[in-house]
Enzyme design. Structure first.
Site, PDB file in Angstrom:
ATOM      1  N   HIS A 223       0.826  -1.206   0.000  1.00 51.86           N
ATOM      2  CA  HIS A 223       0.000   0.000   0.000  1.00 51.86           C
ATOM      3  C   HIS A 223       0.861   1.258   0.000  1.00 51.86           C
ATOM      4  O   HIS A 223       0.703   2.122   0.862  1.00 51.86           O
ATOM      5  CB  HIS A 223      -0.925   0.014   1.230  1.00 51.86           C
ATOM      6  CG  HIS A 223      -1.860  -1.129   1.305  1.00 51.86           C
ATOM      7  ND1 HIS A 223      -2.358  -1.622   2.500  1.00 51.86           N
ATOM      8  CD2 HIS A 223      -2.413  -1.909   0.338  1.00 51.86           C
ATOM      9  CE1 HIS A 223      -3.161  -2.647   2.266  1.00 51.86           C
ATOM     10  NE2 HIS A 223      -3.212  -2.838   0.952  1.00 51.86           N
TER      11      HIS A 223
ATOM     12  N   HIS B 128      -6.872  -0.971   3.558  1.00 51.62           N
ATOM     13  CA  HIS B 128      -6.339  -1.322   2.244  1.00 51.62           C
ATOM     14  C   HIS B 128      -6.689  -0.184   1.290  1.00 51.62           C
ATOM     15  O   HIS B 128      -7.831   0.281   1.256  1.00 51.62           O
ATOM     16  CB  HIS B 128      -6.924  -2.649   1.779  1.00 51.62           C
ATOM     17  CG  HIS B 128      -6.543  -3.792   2.658  1.00 51.62           C
ATOM     18  ND1 HIS B 128      -5.672  -4.780   2.269  1.00 51.62           N
ATOM     19  CD2 HIS B 128      -6.899  -4.091   3.933  1.00 51.62           C
ATOM     20  CE1 HIS B 128      -5.506  -5.637   3.257  1.00 51.62           C
ATOM     21  NE2 HIS B 128      -6.246  -5.238   4.286  1.00 51.62           N
TER      22      HIS B 128
END
EC number: 1.1.99.29
Length: 598
Positions: free
Chosen positions: A533, A577
């Site tokens: 990420h 996320h």
């Protein structure tokens, strides 16, 4: 989690393979096909954000848009279409195959960073997890940028606009597993719940009831207040297939628009300055394509929009002479715009896929046996059902550390934002060299989702196609390492629920017996990696601020006609996320851009 020493089953990959069908006509694979077309907007990167912007801008028939994607088309890639096969895209032509520089916080080892090198970008190869992060995350962005349009309340309609919540592939009753009022049902992107029940699902829910407190069940973590354990929401459609920005925002009905063009297999080298006024513009895009030996240049009439991701966008800016002037000069690149923060502020979620010995034998390890996989693939192709419709986890937990383990200052924006995450999986999440082949596994992955550690992206070559130097600074700060230890112990505590007495027997592999700080640190150094990420490398700051790379309207500071729309724009990394976070950024960005030309 997911360091560079992964082992794969060769037989497994051979059975699955990767194949590619012919491109649909609206997706171009030759520069000649677009040579004589003039574009108002050129979008660099057909990934999670870029395809959203292309779709929304071409809703106006007066706007002509070109998307330039470095990778191939997503069409016909079985490992992208089948949710459970996501990991099979790593180390292939559909992955940029990035690797970090050695990470001191990981004992000096490097970590892999899978990033999508395909139409749809990382939304075409990720683990399909759809988590919006918290209300406090977005309210902090609004406060930092001075733009309330980035607050949770302002963005909430865009979350719904993006989303088409559908029944899971097995059509099971999802009452109590999500909150309808939180979701959208008419957007382009399919979102659903796990479509095949695994043996651990009911056990995890029972454990939340037995333990309570911070382990309590939460019906829908996407309401902006996610603390607790709930069913994972995923970008999988009702037919058990991956939904990506390519399948959703570049669906055939959109590609029919005469003002929307997509060029694949075209890697951008740099942007070229097109005016030398007080506020310069960079409206020309230079790229290489396999259909031509020479580099090609195309010029936008209105804007260039960088959507190449938190690695690709700053890389292109630096190669274009936009960045720290002193560093560029030292490298031999002529600095054109001095923006020292380009490539800085890089953050990611460090993570570990913690395996525990399972006493049952109906886990992913059975599914991954080549003969079983082949049969399940036949089932998926025939009916869109079976275990392959799921990603690697069924439930997720978001939690906070307590007491002395809370860093000072606290990197989380408020008390309702988690410090770490657990993913509950019915088997190994990724291959592990320390676990015996075939050993049934129950996994509780841990990730630090509110990190203090900050890294950077730089370049050391004048070759625009050379890989950048990526420092994610994983667990660089001792406070992050302390949180990781606390997260591991929190996972151990979860397994004290009575429901696990006859199912889990301690840690597997090099997790076995690790309890002290020293033992946990040794385990962390061996196994920790990233949740993939990366964010923040072209971050927003208030208009007129000398810090940052972008104004709140996503325009690059000191430049006209150039914006960035992707995960690099976040001034602080969101606690979930990042897929959903990027979609919502792109949805609002599209309206901002439209408003500038009406």
């Amino acid at each position: 989690m997911w360091s560079s020493n992964l082992l794969f089953s060769v037989a497994f990959l051979r059975i699955l393979g990767t194949f590619h069908v012919a491109l649909a006509a609206p997706i171009h694979d030759s520069v000649d096909e677009i040579d004589n077309i003039h574009f108002d907007f050129i979008i660099v990167g057909g990934g999670t954000a870029g395809n959203v912007v292309a779709n929304r801008l071409t809703e106006n028939p007066k706007f002509s848009v070109l998307v330039i994607e470095a990778g191939p088309s997503h069409e016909g890639i079985i490992n992208s279409e089948v949710p459970f096969f996501a990991i099979n895209n790593w180390f292939t032509q559909y992955d940029w195959n990035y690797t970090t520089v050695p990470q001191p916080g990981l004992g000096g080892k490097s970590a892999i960073i899978p990033r999508g090198h395909v139409l749809g970008g990382s939304s075409s190869i990720n683990f399909l997890m759809y988590t919006r992060s918290t209300r406090e995350d977005y309210d902090r962005i609004a406060k930092i940028t001075g733009d309330q349009g980035w607050s949770w309340n302002s963005l909430f309609p865009y979350f719904k606009k993006n989303e088409k919540f559908v029944l899971p592939a097995d059509r099971h009753n999802i009452t109590g597993q999500f909150t309808p009022s939180v979701h959208g049902f008419k957007g382009p992107l399919a979102v659903s719940l796990p479509g095949f029940e695994t043996p651990i699902d009911s056990k995890v829910v029972t454990a939340t009831q037995q333990l309570g407190g911070g382990f309590s069940y939460v019906e829908d973590y996407n309401n902006g207040k996610p603390l607790g354990v709930g069913f994972l929401q995923v970008t999988v459609d009702e037919n058990g297939r991956r939904a990506s920005s390519a399948t959703a925002y570049l669906a055939p009905r959109y590609l029919k628009r005469p003002n929307l063009h997509v060029l694949v297999n075209a890697q951008v080298s740099r942007l070229i300055q097109t005016s030398r006024s007080k506020t310069p513009s960079f409206l020309t895009v230079e790229f290489r394509h396999r259909s031509r030996k020479r580099l090609t240049q195309l010029t936008a009439k209105k804007e260039v929009i960088l959507s190449a991701g938190a690695i690709g966008s700053p890389h292109i800016l630096l190669n274009s002479g936009i960045g720290d002037a002193k560093a560029l000069n030292a490298l031999g690149i002529k600095p054109l715009v001095d923006l020292p923060d380009v490539g800085q502020n890089l953050a990611d979620h460090s993570a570990i896929a913690n395996p525990f010995v399972a006493l049952g034998n109906d886990t992913f390890e059975r599914i991954r046996q080549p003969n079983v996989t082949a049969q399940l693939l036949k089932e998926w192709k025939k009916s869109g059902t079976g275990p392959l419709v799921n990603t690697v986890a069924s439930l997720v937990g978001f939690h906070r550390v307590e007491g002395a383990d809370i860093p000072n200052p606290d990197p989380a924006p408020g008390p309702e934002t988690p410090h770490f995450e657990h993913l509950f999986a019915n088997g190994l999440i990724v291959p592990n060299a320390f676990v015996p082949p075939g050993q049934p596994i129950f996994s509780v992955a841990t990730a630090i989702v509110s990190p203090s550690s900050i890294g950077s992206l730089t370049i050391n070559s004048t070759d625009p196609f050379a890989m950048p130097l990526i420092d994610l600074a994983l667990l660089k700060e001792e406070s992050d390492r302390r949180m990781m230890r606390a997260a591991l112990r929190h996972a151990f505590k979860f397994l004290t629920a009575p429901v696990w007495d006859d199912y889990v027997r301690g840690g597997a592999g090099d997790l076995a017996g690790a309890t002290t700080d020293e033992q946990l640190d040794e385990y962390i150094n061996a196994e920790a990696g990233t949740f993939f990420h990366p964010t923040g490398t072209a971050f927003m700051s208030p208009k007129g601020s000398k810090k940052g790379v972008l104004d709140p309207d996503l325009r690059v500071k000191k430049i006209s006609g150039l914006r960035v729309v992707d995960a690099s724009v976040f001034p602080r990394i969101p606690s979930g996320h990042t897929q959903s976070c990027v979609y919502v950024i792109a949805e609002r960005a599209s309206d901002i851009i439209k408003a500038a030309y009406t």
